[in-house]
Design a protein around this motif. Structure first.
Motif, PDB file in Angstrom:
ATOM      1  N   ALA A 175      30.562  34.986 -10.107  1.00  0.00           N
ATOM      2  CA  ALA A 175      29.139  35.323 -10.229  1.00  0.00           C
ATOM      3  C   ALA A 175      29.012  36.607 -11.044  1.00  0.00           C
ATOM      4  CB  ALA A 175      28.519  35.499  -8.857  1.00  0.00           C
ATOM      5  N   HIS A 176      28.370  36.500 -12.191  1.00  0.00           N
ATOM      6  CA  HIS A 176      28.087  37.665 -13.028  1.00  0.00           C
ATOM      7  C   HIS A 176      26.660  38.111 -12.750  1.00  0.00           C
ATOM      8  CE1 HIS A 176      31.689  36.883 -15.546  1.00  0.00           C
ATOM      9  NE2 HIS A 176      31.372  35.606 -15.356  1.00  0.00           N
ATOM     10  N   GLN A 177      26.510  39.285 -12.210  1.00  0.00           N
ATOM     11  CA  GLN A 177      25.179  39.799 -11.910  1.00  0.00           C
ATOM     12  C   GLN A 177      24.715  40.723 -13.032  1.00  0.00           C
ATOM     13  OE1 GLN A 177      23.646  41.274  -7.890  1.00  0.00           O
ATOM     14  NE2 GLN A 177      24.122  43.186  -8.941  1.00  0.00           N
ATOM     15  N   PHE A 178      23.544  40.434 -13.558  1.00  0.00           N
ATOM     16  CA  PHE A 178      22.970  41.237 -14.635  1.00  0.00           C
ATOM     17  C   PHE A 178      21.739  41.962 -14.104  1.00  0.00           C
ATOM     18  CE2 PHE A 178      25.324  37.914 -16.735  1.00  0.00           C
ATOM     19  CZ  PHE A 178      25.942  38.568 -17.796  1.00  0.00           C
ATOM     20  N   ILE A 179      21.685  43.267 -14.359  1.00  0.00           N
ATOM     21  CA  ILE A 179      20.526  44.087 -13.999  1.00  0.00           C
ATOM     22  C   ILE A 179      19.998  44.733 -15.274  1.00  0.00           C
ATOM     23  CG2 ILE A 179      19.656  45.987 -12.592  1.00  0.00           C
ATOM     24  CD1 ILE A 179      22.041  45.562 -10.727  1.00  0.00           C
ATOM     25  N   LEU A 180      18.795  44.353 -15.639  1.00  0.00           N
ATOM     26  CA  LEU A 180      18.137  44.921 -16.818  1.00  0.00           C
ATOM     27  C   LEU A 180      17.116  45.950 -16.354  1.00  0.00           C
ATOM     28  CD1 LEU A 180      19.083  41.926 -17.549  1.00  0.00           C
ATOM     29  CD2 LEU A 180      17.449  42.072 -19.435  1.00  0.00           C
TER      30      LEU A 180
END
Length: 235
Positions: A175-180
């Motif tokens: 799981a790659h979590q991206f926070i923008l």
């Protein structure tokens, strides 16, 4: 462990099955939250008058949980430990042992899962209750979900989503979590990756039985009110 990129979180204190009448100090239920993260469940249960011990493999999460517990004015015993070393690192036994929010599937191998189940069993008093929640992998494995819907927060200044990369055999995924984040019109991106095992309900039930648990039951969200499947078992 809590994460801003995960599904909508519920606290144990928000689920009807967790609510109970106030009890005297001698009747308090002792509970071990074995994957407490920043304390979401542990704090909610301490506020419901459970006698809570809380552990996590992440010392950083434990420090945050201590600050959160202090802010809420509840007393919780915190310590660093992982599922495979609970018997050695956590003193005493408990009437309830808890692990929520898909923490168990961080263990990728049968060996580690069997060891964790034995340690969870060792931390329960005779007749004690184990409660675990995980994602609905029986459904997710069939669908091979590739990403989670974006969540827009902080008045549009933060966007969070996950991308899932499945292994060829469908038994694990990353799981790659991206926070923008937006600040003065400029966007930054933060990415964190975590591997998980797509742990089927029958697999976990079999491992719990092998560790000595009995009366193993699964409750789905429409029955329990919790957002993930819940498995309960007795020592």
């Amino acid at each position: 462990m809590p994460s801003p990129g995960r599904e909508k979180r519920w606290t144990a204190s928000s689920v009807p099955n967790w609510r109970r009448p106030a009890r005297g100090p001698a009747e308090r239920i002792d509970l071990l939250d074995a994957s407490c993260g920043i304390g979401t469940q542990a704090i909610g249960l301490a506020m419901r008058d459970y006698d809570v011990t809380a552990t996590d493999i992440s010392s950083k999460s434990i420090e945050r949980a201590k600050r959160e517990a202090e802010a809420f004015g509840v007393s919780i015993r915190f310590g660093a430990a992982n599922f495979r070393t609970l018997e050695r690192n956590v003193p005493g036994t408990f009437q309830v042992v808890l692990s929520t929010d898909n923490a168990i599937p961080h263990l990728l191998t049968d060996e580690d899962l069997h060891r964790a189940c034995r340690n969870l069993h060792a931390k329960l008093k005779d007749g004690g209750l184990l409660v675990i929640t995980i994602r609905d992998y029986d459904e997710l494995v069939a669908e091979k979900q590739r990403a989670t819907p974006p969540r827009v927060m902080d008045e549009g200044k933060r966007i969070v989503f996950q991308k899932w990369d499945w292994s060829g055999d469908g038994k694990t995924y990353v799981a790659h979590q991206f926070i923008l984040r937006e600040n003065d019109g400029n966007w930054t991106v933060q990415e964190n990756s975590t591997p998980y095992r797509a742990l089927l309900r029958a697999e976990l039930s079999s491992m719990l039985e092998a560790a000595g648990f009995r009366d193993i039951k699964w409750l789905m969200p429409d029955e329990s009110g919790y957002y993930q499947p819940v498995v309960t078992a007795r020592r």
